[in-house]
Design a protein around this motif. Sequence first.
Motif, short mmCIF file in Angstrom:
data_model
loop_
_atom_site.label_atom_id
_atom_site.label_comp_id
_atom_site.label_asym_id
_atom_site.label_seq_id
_atom_site.Cartn_x
_atom_site.Cartn_y
_atom_site.Cartn_z
N GLY A 263 -13.45 6.04 3.80
CA GLY A 263 -12.24 5.88 3.88
C GLY A 263 -11.34 6.78 4.81
N VAL A 264 -12.06 7.14 5.79
CA VAL A 264 -11.34 7.70 7.06
C VAL A 264 -11.10 6.99 8.22
CG1 VAL A 264 -11.85 9.77 8.52
CG2 VAL A 264 -12.25 10.24 5.92
N VAL A 265 -10.23 7.19 8.88
CA VAL A 265 -9.89 6.74 10.22
C VAL A 265 -9.85 7.76 11.19
CG1 VAL A 265 -8.11 5.47 11.63
CG2 VAL A 265 -8.57 4.78 9.27
N SER A 266 -10.54 7.38 12.18
CA SER A 266 -10.59 8.56 13.29
C SER A 266 -10.13 7.92 14.79
CB SER A 266 -12.04 9.03 13.38
OG SER A 266 -12.30 9.80 12.44
N LEU A 267 -9.61 8.69 15.44
CA LEU A 267 -9.25 8.61 17.06
C LEU A 267 -10.38 8.92 17.68
CD1 LEU A 267 -5.26 8.23 16.90
CD2 LEU A 267 -7.09 6.59 16.15
N LEU A 282 -8.23 7.97 2.80
CA LEU A 282 -7.71 7.26 2.05
C LEU A 282 -8.58 6.98 0.49
CD1 LEU A 282 -6.29 4.55 4.65
CD2 LEU A 282 -5.01 6.57 3.24
N GLY A 283 -8.19 6.12 -0.25
CA GLY A 283 -8.85 6.34 -1.41
C GLY A 283 -9.94 5.09 -1.55
N ALA A 284 -10.07 4.24 -0.42
CA ALA A 284 -11.02 3.26 -0.46
C ALA A 284 -11.51 3.13 1.01
CB ALA A 284 -10.57 1.83 -0.86
N GLU A 318 -6.81 -2.56 -7.46
CA GLU A 318 -5.76 -1.44 -7.12
C GLU A 318 -6.55 -0.71 -5.55
OE1 GLU A 318 -8.80 -0.01 -10.10
OE2 GLU A 318 -7.60 -1.84 -9.71
N SER A 319 -7.36 -0.89 -5.05
CA SER A 319 -8.13 -0.26 -3.89
C SER A 319 -7.83 -1.29 -2.87
CB SER A 319 -9.58 -0.23 -4.02
OG SER A 319 -10.40 -1.51 -3.83
N VAL A 320 -7.10 -2.38 -2.93
CA VAL A 320 -6.89 -3.22 -1.77
C VAL A 320 -5.31 -2.98 -1.30
CG1 VAL A 320 -6.60 -5.59 -0.93
CG2 VAL A 320 -8.40 -4.85 -2.67
N ARG A 321 -5.52 -2.36 -0.09
CA ARG A 321 -3.81 -2.10 0.37
C ARG A 321 -4.01 -2.45 1.75
NH1 ARG A 321 -4.56 4.13 -0.21
NH2 ARG A 321 -2.33 4.28 0.19
N VAL A 322 -2.75 -2.73 2.22
CA VAL A 322 -2.46 -2.80 3.52
C VAL A 322 -1.53 -1.90 4.29
CG1 VAL A 322 -1.77 -4.56 5.71
CG2 VAL A 322 -2.70 -5.38 3.58
N ILE A 323 -2.02 -0.78 4.89
CA ILE A 323 -1.03 0.49 5.31
C ILE A 323 -0.70 0.12 6.94
CG2 ILE A 323 -1.27 2.70 5.48
CD1 ILE A 323 -3.30 2.58 3.32
#
Length: 341
Positions: A263-267, A282-284, A318-323
Amino acid sequence: MATSAPNVRELPSPPTDTISSVSFSPYSSTRLIVPSWDGNIHLYDTYGSDGTGSKLAQIFHDTPVLSACYGDRDTEIFSGGLNFTVNTLDPENNTATAIGAHDDAVSAVCYNTSTRQLITGSWDKSLHTYDPRTSSLTGEYIQPEKIFSMSTVDHTLVISMANRGISIYDLRNMSEPSQIRESSLKFQNRTVVCMPNGQGYATSSIEGRVAVEFLDPGEESQARKFVFKCHRQVEGGVDVVYPVNALAFHPVYGTFASGGGDGVVSLWDGAAKIRLRQYQKLGASIAGLSYNNEGRMLAIGTSAGFEGGQTDGECPPESVRVIIREMPEGEGKGKVQEKRQ
């Protein structure tokens, strides 16, 4: 789960099942397509009239959609999925029309602007090319393994396959691959994405690693390639390793983002071989990443499954999200670029 950062927001009406990918338009800074296992391609304006974003269209397919891409314009979209067909989409009328087919699932579609070709890859171990202007098949090329992911830039096509296979084509001469490689990663590849400058590509694996590779087969260029570990967490004293599901290069800075099952985004700054930033978890699981053409927005798709503790692999809606993360000026800039200023 709500987002707390002021520059982060969720798009309304997300898919109802696992997200396959997220892809910004090369031509518009706010158009985004999201293919999903719910059998639809979801088309969004990520900004909208009020700055929160809106859904523009939802194009139904009769089976899960595994991949989608833009063609020569915002209104030209292509897709492929578990019904074995290659489709051209009409977002104004919410229709999908088949223009070709494989003998198994269409796992990857991409469009090359230099040659104006639609390129599709399948689990049937074949690569197809199409001329979208006539909806005609122009080539069929058998591969040694199932195709999992593809990426194209300039006249180069990079194909990631089962059993760690990598094929590289020059689209001006498709008689045979210009290079055949074995991935530098030890385990199954998840995705491949080409560098914007056309010099190389990055791949990720199910075992928490990313490889940065260069196309030039010369000894000096090959000495620059490297592999690094990422998306690992210590839980209860145990080092838990997550798959790296998504990669995206910044179109201006050439740095890249990775998204994992944690659930992590790294640069990352590949030139300096360092992590620049890690965003709030994030939660998923991260299912897809895409920068817009200006590099000022990063789209993040999330979906839970096995990595979220679902023993049956089902994806809780509920885990499906576009952020959408708005990128502050200079965020994602590499260390070498910072020093030059």
